[in-house]
Motif scaffolding. Structure first.
Motif, PDB file in Angstrom:
ATOM      1  N   GLY B 197      -0.837   6.807  -9.436  1.00 24.79           N
ATOM      2  CA  GLY B 197      -1.104   7.723  -8.334  1.00 24.79           C
ATOM      3  C   GLY B 197      -1.904   7.055  -7.224  1.00 24.79           C
ATOM      4  N   ALA B 198      -2.908   6.289  -7.630  1.00 27.29           N
ATOM      5  CA  ALA B 198      -3.758   5.626  -6.643  1.00 27.29           C
ATOM      6  C   ALA B 198      -2.949   4.639  -5.810  1.00 27.29           C
ATOM      7  N   ARG B 199      -2.042   3.892  -6.458  1.00 27.60           N
ATOM      8  CA  ARG B 199      -1.249   2.888  -5.725  1.00 27.60           C
ATOM      9  C   ARG B 199      -0.237   3.558  -4.794  1.00 27.60           C
ATOM     10  N   ILE B 200       0.389   4.633  -5.267  1.00 24.35           N
ATOM     11  CA  ILE B 200       1.318   5.346  -4.382  1.00 24.35           C
ATOM     12  C   ILE B 200       0.538   5.900  -3.182  1.00 24.35           C
ATOM     13  N   GLY B 201      -0.648   6.394  -3.444  1.00 23.16           N
ATOM     14  CA  GLY B 201      -1.494   6.912  -2.366  1.00 23.16           C
ATOM     15  C   GLY B 201      -1.811   5.850  -1.325  1.00 23.16           C
ATOM     16  N   GLU B 202      -2.169   4.650  -1.803  1.00 20.47           N
ATOM     17  CA  GLU B 202      -2.438   3.546  -0.864  1.00 20.47           C
ATOM     18  C   GLU B 202      -1.207   3.229  -0.031  1.00 20.47           C
ATOM     19  N   ALA B 203      -0.055   3.207  -0.684  1.00 20.77           N
ATOM     20  CA  ALA B 203       1.191   2.897   0.023  1.00 20.77           C
ATOM     21  C   ALA B 203       1.447   3.921   1.129  1.00 20.77           C
ATOM     22  N   VAL B 241       0.896  -5.148  12.519  1.00 19.62           N
ATOM     23  CA  VAL B 241       2.074  -4.444  11.996  1.00 19.62           C
ATOM     24  C   VAL B 241       2.718  -5.213  10.843  1.00 19.62           C
ATOM     25  N   GLU B 242       2.974  -6.508  11.047  1.00 20.69           N
ATOM     26  CA  GLU B 242       3.617  -7.307   9.986  1.00 20.69           C
ATOM     27  C   GLU B 242       2.753  -7.328   8.723  1.00 20.69           C
ATOM     28  N   GLY B 243       1.478  -7.507   8.919  1.00 20.65           N
ATOM     29  CA  GLY B 243       0.550  -7.545   7.782  1.00 20.65           C
ATOM     30  C   GLY B 243       0.540  -6.233   7.027  1.00 20.65           C
ATOM     31  N   ALA B 244       0.603  -5.135   7.773  1.00 21.58           N
ATOM     32  CA  ALA B 244       0.576  -3.822   7.129  1.00 21.58           C
ATOM     33  C   ALA B 244       1.859  -3.591   6.324  1.00 21.58           C
ATOM     34  N   ILE B 245       3.002  -4.058   6.854  1.00 23.36           N
ATOM     35  CA  ILE B 245       4.263  -3.891   6.119  1.00 23.36           C
ATOM     36  C   ILE B 245       4.261  -4.740   4.849  1.00 23.36           C
ATOM     37  N   LYS B 246       3.759  -5.943   4.959  1.00 24.52           N
ATOM     38  CA  LYS B 246       3.627  -6.816   3.781  1.00 24.52           C
ATOM     39  C   LYS B 246       2.755  -6.116   2.717  1.00 24.52           C
ATOM     40  N   ARG B 247       1.665  -5.559   3.176  1.00 15.94           N
ATOM     41  CA  ARG B 247       0.749  -4.888   2.245  1.00 15.94           C
ATOM     42  C   ARG B 247       1.430  -3.691   1.563  1.00 15.94           C
ATOM     43  N   LEU B 248       2.223  -2.962   2.338  1.00 20.44           N
ATOM     44  CA  LEU B 248       2.941  -1.800   1.807  1.00 20.44           C
ATOM     45  C   LEU B 248       3.869  -2.191   0.661  1.00 20.44           C
ATOM     46  N   THR B 249       4.650  -3.255   0.858  1.00 21.91           N
ATOM     47  CA  THR B 249       5.593  -3.663  -0.199  1.00 21.91           C
ATOM     48  C   THR B 249       4.849  -4.181  -1.430  1.00 21.91           C
ATOM     49  N   ASP B 250       3.749  -4.897  -1.204  1.00 21.47           N
ATOM     50  CA  ASP B 250       2.953  -5.373  -2.342  1.00 21.47           C
ATOM     51  C   ASP B 250       2.418  -4.211  -3.177  1.00 21.47           C
ATOM     52  N   ILE B 251       1.916  -3.207  -2.476  1.00 17.30           N
ATOM     53  CA  ILE B 251       1.332  -2.058  -3.199  1.00 17.30           C
ATOM     54  C   ILE B 251       2.400  -1.354  -4.029  1.00 17.30           C
ATOM     55  N   GLN B 270      12.591   3.953 -11.037  1.00 20.91           N
ATOM     56  CA  GLN B 270      13.666   4.118 -10.068  1.00 20.91           C
ATOM     57  C   GLN B 270      13.257   5.117  -8.977  1.00 20.91           C
ATOM     58  N   MET B 271      12.605   6.197  -9.373  1.00 20.49           N
ATOM     59  CA  MET B 271      12.145   7.200  -8.403  1.00 20.49           C
ATOM     60  C   MET B 271      11.137   6.578  -7.437  1.00 20.49           C
ATOM     61  N   VAL B 272      10.217   5.804  -7.971  1.00 17.92           N
ATOM     62  CA  VAL B 272       9.207   5.180  -7.104  1.00 17.92           C
ATOM     63  C   VAL B 272       9.892   4.215  -6.135  1.00 17.92           C
ATOM     64  N   ARG B 273      10.884   3.464  -6.639  1.00 26.68           N
ATOM     65  CA  ARG B 273      11.637   2.552  -5.759  1.00 26.68           C
ATOM     66  C   ARG B 273      12.330   3.322  -4.636  1.00 26.68           C
ATOM     67  N   MET B 274      12.914   4.479  -4.987  1.00 32.68           N
ATOM     68  CA  MET B 274      13.579   5.304  -3.964  1.00 32.68           C
ATOM     69  C   MET B 274      12.603   5.786  -2.902  1.00 32.68           C
ATOM     70  N   GLN B 275      11.442   6.227  -3.365  1.00 30.77           N
ATOM     71  CA  GLN B 275      10.419   6.679  -2.416  1.00 30.77           C
ATOM     72  C   GLN B 275      10.015   5.508  -1.516  1.00 30.77           C
ATOM     73  N   GLU B 277      11.842   2.946  -0.656  1.00 29.47           N
ATOM     74  CA  GLU B 277      12.898   2.681   0.326  1.00 29.47           C
ATOM     75  C   GLU B 277      12.869   3.679   1.472  1.00 29.47           C
ATOM     76  N   ARG B 278      12.477   4.892   1.165  1.00 30.47           N
ATOM     77  CA  ARG B 278      12.349   5.903   2.226  1.00 30.47           C
ATOM     78  C   ARG B 278      11.262   5.520   3.225  1.00 30.47           C
ATOM     79  N   LEU B 279      10.249   4.868   2.703  1.00 26.35           N
ATOM     80  CA  LEU B 279       9.125   4.508   3.584  1.00 26.35           C
ATOM     81  C   LEU B 279       9.439   3.280   4.421  1.00 26.35           C
ATOM     82  N   ILE B 280       9.968   2.252   3.752  1.00 28.44           N
ATOM     83  CA  ILE B 280      10.014   0.944   4.406  1.00 28.44           C
ATOM     84  C   ILE B 280      11.083   0.820   5.492  1.00 28.44           C
TER      85      ILE B 280
END
Lengths: 288, 288
Positions: B197-203, B241-251, B270-275, B277-280
């Motif tokens: 939950g904490a990691r999804i929240g950070e993302a 912006v680039e740094g933030a996107i990198k951070r998002l995928t890492d999280i 799989q659900m988390v991966r789908m979510q 993909e919706r973000l990125i």
């Protein structure tokens, strides 16, 4: 430990639960500010008195219930005082929460107190999960929509007001919560206790109407004449001062008569009489 | 019935609970207005997915938990949009609640939704009082003070902000509630589910920061550039912006790695991966 000290301790312990660890300082302070010094703590006093009349076999649950009910009452005062409602400058003789901390923290303090009320009830579930859940349900029903104090306040935005529903929810709801939660906390069925709460609620509504109509803001510790100003229904405009006082004493007699049979029935009747005396002498000299 | 329909039904059933009988009409309408049409319903989707991964042996409890969490989220949007906070004209592409119904009803709608969330959880106590109580406790802790979203919003009034506590409570809290309440609803221990939950929240915090910095109000369906305007901490100003996107995928990779061992682990990943993909992809074209 007297009843009043017991209740204050329970409320303060509950507020401390919302303040621990790394918390935003001002909001934490606002929670304490909004709950101290206590007013008469009438609702938790009724709740605890009912629980004691029913045996009070789980005093920690009773204390949690009393604190939760008082937190909801305090939250409602904080939000009702906001500029978009009563725009009250003062409350209990000191600046209202939004005057002291600003509107954002007043909104958040109210929200946090509502949440804390339910947290406090959940925290005693290890003693009796069934009672905890019934307390959450009863408190929620008397606080929210469609029958709780939120509904009561919501009626004030309606062009056509159902007066019975308005009074029952605006003032009555938390008194019914008080008597029913007291019974639940002590392991009793709450249904028989609804009438006592409803009648005490009616009595307080009439007393509040009298105070609002007759007193100035200094005496009240909050703005006076709000009912006239906001064109809210009021027993004094309906019945006159003498008529409203007569009605108040009638309701209180009915309240005492409605007390269900229980081990501490006599002591509870005495408590209601004391509360009644607190209401009536305050009003009588002014009315003469 | 698909997951999205299941969640919408649960939310609508919960809202109907707050609207029955003799209720003030506009406030009743405002409750529905504030909760429909749903946004992505991400928090209850995560909650229900976790419950299903854990076996979902009491689907009515899962539905109550999902609805309760979404009601709290909607309440927070209503109050955050108020003039004393973001003063948002729009939300989800339509006027914000206070623009549509006025401030008094917006305050009351938020209050009522908070209360209703706990009522919904108490109403399933007959199925399992212990789970009901743990859900109330977990939701309250992630909503109120000192660690919930109220605390998160409260940090914005502080001269000195604890950034870690701010992010954890402001955005992270309801995602941790989502994963932990999903586990509790299905009878599992919640502790192992906090990290997901904490990691999804950070993302979501990083994704939200990117949207706030890059998009206009029409695209967002709410006012853009609010972080800059209110000088709130933001991952884009910190990392670019680039740094933030990198951070998002890492999280998000970390989130998937943190999923506890459970019967439905693969489907949940799989659900988390789908979510994710919706973000990125939403962000990437704009960032280039």
């Amino acid at each position: 430990m007297g009843l009043s000290e017991r209740i204050d301790n329970a409320v303060m312990q509950a507020v401390a639960t919302g303040q621990g660890g790394v918390a935003p300082r001002q909001l934490a302070e606002a929670l304490r500010y909004a709950t101290t010094p206590g007013g008469a703590r009438i609702r938790p006093t009724i709740l605890t008195s009912v629980a004691m009349a029913c045996g009070d076999d789980r005093p920690q649950i009773t204390d949690a219930a009393a604190a939760a009910l008082e937190l909801i009452h305090c939250a409602s005062l904080v939000h009702d005082d906001l500029p978009c409602f009563d725009d009250a400058e003062t409350r209990r003789g000191k600046p209202s929460v939004h005057r002291a901390y600003g509107q954002p923290l007043a909104v958040l303090a109210g929200d946090s107190l509502i949440v804390l009320a339910f947290e406090v009830l959940a925290r005693v579930a290890h003693l009796d999960a069934g009672r905890s859940a019934r307390l959450v349900l009863t408190l929620a029903q008397r606080t929210g929509m469609p029958n709780g104090i939120c509904a009561g306040q919501g009626w004030e935005s309606e062009p056509q007001v159902d007066l019975r529903a308005y009074h029952r929810s605006k003032t009555g709801a938390l008194f019914v919560a008080a008597t029913q939660m007291g019974a639940i906390a002590a392991g009793q069925e709450p249904d028989d206790w609804e009438e006592l709460g409803a009648r005490i609620g009616e009595a307080f509504q009439v007393a509040d109407d009298l105070r609002d109509a007759l007193y100035d803001s200094d005496t009240l510790g909050k703005p006076a004449g709000q009912d006239d100003l906001h064109r809210r229904p009021n027993a004094v405009s309906e019945l006159g001062v003498e008529g409203a006082i007569k009605r108040l004493t009638d309701i209180l007699s009915g309240a005492i008569a409605s007390i269900p049979s229980c081990p501490g029935e006599a002591a509870l009747a005495q408590m209601v009489r004391m509360q009644a005396e607190r209401l009536i002498p305050v009003i009588t000299p002014v009315a003469k």
